[in-house]
Design a protein around this motif. Structure first.
Motif, PDB file in Angstrom:
ATOM      1  N   THR A 202       1.928  -3.000  -0.341  1.00  0.00           N
ATOM      2  CA  THR A 202       1.497  -1.777  -1.020  1.00  0.00           C
ATOM      3  C   THR A 202       1.488  -0.602  -0.052  1.00  0.00           C
ATOM      4  N   ARG A 203       1.019  -0.850   1.151  1.00  0.00           N
ATOM      5  CA  ARG A 203       1.000   0.202   2.166  1.00  0.00           C
ATOM      6  C   ARG A 203       2.428   0.677   2.472  1.00  0.00           C
ATOM      7  N   ALA A 204       3.353  -0.252   2.577  1.00  0.00           N
ATOM      8  CA  ALA A 204       4.741   0.117   2.855  1.00  0.00           C
ATOM      9  C   ALA A 204       5.343   0.904   1.688  1.00  0.00           C
ATOM     10  N   MET A 205       5.038   0.505   0.466  1.00  0.00           N
ATOM     11  CA  MET A 205       5.576   1.188  -0.708  1.00  0.00           C
ATOM     12  C   MET A 205       5.075   2.624  -0.780  1.00  0.00           C
ATOM     13  N   LEU A 206       3.772   2.814  -0.594  1.00  0.00           N
ATOM     14  CA  LEU A 206       3.207   4.162  -0.689  1.00  0.00           C
ATOM     15  C   LEU A 206       3.657   5.046   0.471  1.00  0.00           C
ATOM     16  N   THR A 207       3.816   4.468   1.642  1.00  0.00           N
ATOM     17  CA  THR A 207       4.289   5.244   2.791  1.00  0.00           C
ATOM     18  C   THR A 207       5.708   5.750   2.545  1.00  0.00           C
ATOM     19  N   THR A 208       6.557   4.884   2.004  1.00  0.00           N
ATOM     20  CA  THR A 208       7.931   5.290   1.698  1.00  0.00           C
ATOM     21  C   THR A 208       7.959   6.341   0.602  1.00  0.00           C
ATOM     22  N   LEU A 209       7.104   6.151  -0.433  1.00  0.00           N
ATOM     23  CA  LEU A 209       7.046   7.115  -1.530  1.00  0.00           C
ATOM     24  C   LEU A 209       6.573   8.482  -1.047  1.00  0.00           C
ATOM     25  N   ALA A 210       5.523   8.504  -0.234  1.00  0.00           N
ATOM     26  CA  ALA A 210       5.013   9.773   0.272  1.00  0.00           C
ATOM     27  C   ALA A 210       6.020  10.445   1.205  1.00  0.00           C
ATOM     28  N   GLY A 211       6.722   9.625   2.003  1.00  0.00           N
ATOM     29  CA  GLY A 211       7.731  10.192   2.895  1.00  0.00           C
ATOM     30  C   GLY A 211       8.826  10.902   2.122  1.00  0.00           C
ATOM     31  N   GLY A 212       9.189  10.363   0.946  1.00  0.00           N
ATOM     32  CA  GLY A 212      10.194  11.024   0.128  1.00  0.00           C
ATOM     33  C   GLY A 212       9.709  12.345  -0.437  1.00  0.00           C
ATOM     34  N   LEU A 213       8.392  12.539  -0.468  1.00  0.00           N
ATOM     35  CA  LEU A 213       7.814  13.788  -0.959  1.00  0.00           C
ATOM     36  C   LEU A 213       7.485  14.749   0.183  1.00  0.00           C
ATOM     37  N   GLY A 214       7.864  14.391   1.403  1.00  0.00           N
ATOM     38  CA  GLY A 214       7.658  15.277   2.537  1.00  0.00           C
ATOM     39  C   GLY A 214       6.382  15.029   3.299  1.00  0.00           C
ATOM     40  N   VAL A 215       5.643  13.968   2.959  1.00  0.00           N
ATOM     41  CA  VAL A 215       4.417  13.629   3.683  1.00  0.00           C
ATOM     42  C   VAL A 215       4.757  12.529   4.677  1.00  0.00           C
ATOM     43  N   ASP A 216       4.798  12.890   5.949  1.00  0.00           N
ATOM     44  CA  ASP A 216       5.275  11.945   6.963  1.00  0.00           C
ATOM     45  C   ASP A 216       4.179  11.034   7.504  1.00  0.00           C
ATOM     46  N   ASP A 217       2.959  11.500   7.518  1.00  0.00           N
ATOM     47  CA  ASP A 217       1.855  10.730   8.085  1.00  0.00           C
ATOM     48  C   ASP A 217       0.957  10.246   6.948  1.00  0.00           C
ATOM     49  N   VAL A 218       0.992   8.942   6.655  1.00  0.00           N
ATOM     50  CA  VAL A 218       0.233   8.387   5.528  1.00  0.00           C
ATOM     51  C   VAL A 218      -0.647   7.258   6.041  1.00  0.00           C
ATOM     52  N   THR A 219      -1.919   7.327   5.695  1.00  0.00           N
ATOM     53  CA  THR A 219      -2.866   6.275   6.030  1.00  0.00           C
ATOM     54  C   THR A 219      -3.372   5.647   4.735  1.00  0.00           C
ATOM     55  N   VAL A 220      -3.127   4.348   4.579  1.00  0.00           N
ATOM     56  CA  VAL A 220      -3.536   3.640   3.370  1.00  0.00           C
ATOM     57  C   VAL A 220      -4.592   2.609   3.776  1.00  0.00           C
ATOM     58  N   SER A 221      -5.763   2.702   3.168  1.00  0.00           N
ATOM     59  CA  SER A 221      -6.819   1.734   3.427  1.00  0.00           C
ATOM     60  C   SER A 221      -7.277   1.122   2.116  1.00  0.00           C
ATOM     61  N   PHE A 222      -7.961  -0.005   2.218  1.00  0.00           N
ATOM     62  CA  PHE A 222      -8.384  -0.747   1.029  1.00  0.00           C
ATOM     63  C   PHE A 222      -9.890  -0.988   1.076  1.00  0.00           C
ATOM     64  N   GLU A 223     -10.514  -0.903  -0.077  1.00  0.00           N
ATOM     65  CA  GLU A 223     -11.926  -1.209  -0.162  1.00  0.00           C
ATOM     66  C   GLU A 223     -12.131  -2.712   0.028  1.00  0.00           C
ATOM     67  N   ALA A 224     -13.358  -3.077   0.388  1.00  0.00           N
ATOM     68  CA  ALA A 224     -13.665  -4.486   0.564  1.00  0.00           C
ATOM     69  C   ALA A 224     -13.628  -5.201  -0.783  1.00  0.00           C
ATOM     70  N   ALA A 225     -13.119  -6.402  -0.783  1.00  0.00           N
ATOM     71  CA  ALA A 225     -13.070  -7.176  -2.017  1.00  0.00           C
ATOM     72  C   ALA A 225     -14.491  -7.533  -2.455  1.00  0.00           C
ATOM     73  N   PRO A 226     -14.738  -7.630  -3.746  1.00  0.00           N
ATOM     74  CA  PRO A 226     -16.078  -8.005  -4.236  1.00  0.00           C
ATOM     75  C   PRO A 226     -16.512  -9.340  -3.652  1.00  0.00           C
ATOM     76  N   GLY A 227     -17.754  -9.386  -3.183  1.00  0.00           N
ATOM     77  CA  GLY A 227     -18.275 -10.634  -2.629  1.00  0.00           C
ATOM     78  C   GLY A 227     -18.054 -10.783  -1.150  1.00  0.00           C
ATOM     79  N   THR A 228     -17.386  -9.769  -0.508  1.00  0.00           N
ATOM     80  CA  THR A 228     -17.177  -9.832   0.931  1.00  0.00           C
ATOM     81  C   THR A 228     -18.031  -8.790   1.615  1.00  0.00           C
ATOM     82  N   THR A 229     -18.218  -8.953   2.904  1.00  0.00           N
ATOM     83  CA  THR A 229     -19.025  -8.004   3.695  1.00  0.00           C
ATOM     84  C   THR A 229     -18.193  -7.506   4.854  1.00  0.00           C
ATOM     85  N   GLY A 230     -18.591  -6.333   5.375  1.00  0.00           N
ATOM     86  CA  GLY A 230     -17.941  -5.792   6.535  1.00  0.00           C
ATOM     87  C   GLY A 230     -16.696  -5.015   6.222  1.00  0.00           C
TER      88      GLY A 230
END
Length: 230
Positions: A202-230
């Motif tokens: 998913t990170r690779a897909m969004l980075t490529t998509l944003a790059g095609g729109l002229g956004v070269d620096d993309v940071t993709v992060s994910f929330e913690a899954a339910p039931g996990t900590t940290g």
């Protein structure tokens, strides 16, 4: 005795009619031979008891169209052997009971929900050159057992069970085994790195998509899954 002119005309007409009949007969033979061969082929291939398949299925009916907001980022293929035994207390298994081994092969998808991908999850820099995207944790879809790749390896049944099914004409129902197999495939998928692979894809897909729109620096992060900590 010299031939009179009228006799010559009669003889000439007779020869002409004979040639016409011969020509007609030759054409008739030339046509009759292939037609006879075709008739023989049809008779030889004709089966009065043969069955024909007539498709009277209805045209597929579109019931609904739904927009998909999920990005299926990874797929895992898993295999498990389900071995279950059903016993009758105080009765030998050879008389009453059943043991079945099922080899189940199926797939599980890991997907990311993009339905709420709005301004609260996407932050764009003032100059538009960088972006930060926060996504929900990847989820695992329901397992899908492939019937073509799954089969019963062994089935041992007691005498009473076999006789009872024969008398009552009850077909063997393996739906409970397949349900157990689906649960085990889901557990195997949860213990694998399928969700981590989904994050990377998913990170690779969004980075490529944003790059095609002229956004070269993309940071993709994910929330913690339910039931996990940290």
């Amino acid at each position: 005795m010299p031939m009179l002119p009228q006799d010559r005309d009669v003889e000439s007409g007779t020869k002409s009619r004979r040639r016409t009949r011969l020509l007609a007969a030759g054409i008739g033979v030339a046509v009759a031979v292939p037609l006879a061969g075709l008739a023989v082929d049809r008779i030889a291939g004709w089966n009065p008891l043969g069955q024909e398949t007539v498709d009277r299925s209805t045209t597929p009916l579109l019931l609904a169209l739904d927009d998909l907001h999920e990005y299926h980022a990874a797929t895992g293929t898993f295999q498990v052997v389900v071995d279950q035994e059903r016993d009758t207390p105080y009765v030998p298994s050879v008389i009453s009971g059943e043991r079945t081994s099922l080899l189940a092969t199926g797939t599980v998808d890991a997907y990311v929900d993009l339905e709420d991908l709005g301004p609260d999850r996407v932050t764009l820099s003032a100059d538009g050159s960088s972006a930060t995207i926060v996504l929900p944790a990847p989820r695992l879809d329901d397992p899908r057992v492939d019937p073509a790749q799954s089969r019963v390896l062994d089935r041992d049944r007691g005498i009473l069970d076999r006789v009872s099914d024969a008398i009552e004409d009850n077909p063997v129902d393996d739906s409970a085994l397949y349900a157990v197999a689906e649960d085990k495939l889901a557990d195997a998928a949860a213990q694998s790195d399928l969700q981590t692979r989904a994050q990377d894809n998913t990170r690779a897909m969004l980075t490529t998509l944003a790059g095609g729109l002229g956004v070269d620096d993309v940071t993709v992060s994910f929330e913690a899954a339910p039931g996990t900590t940290g």
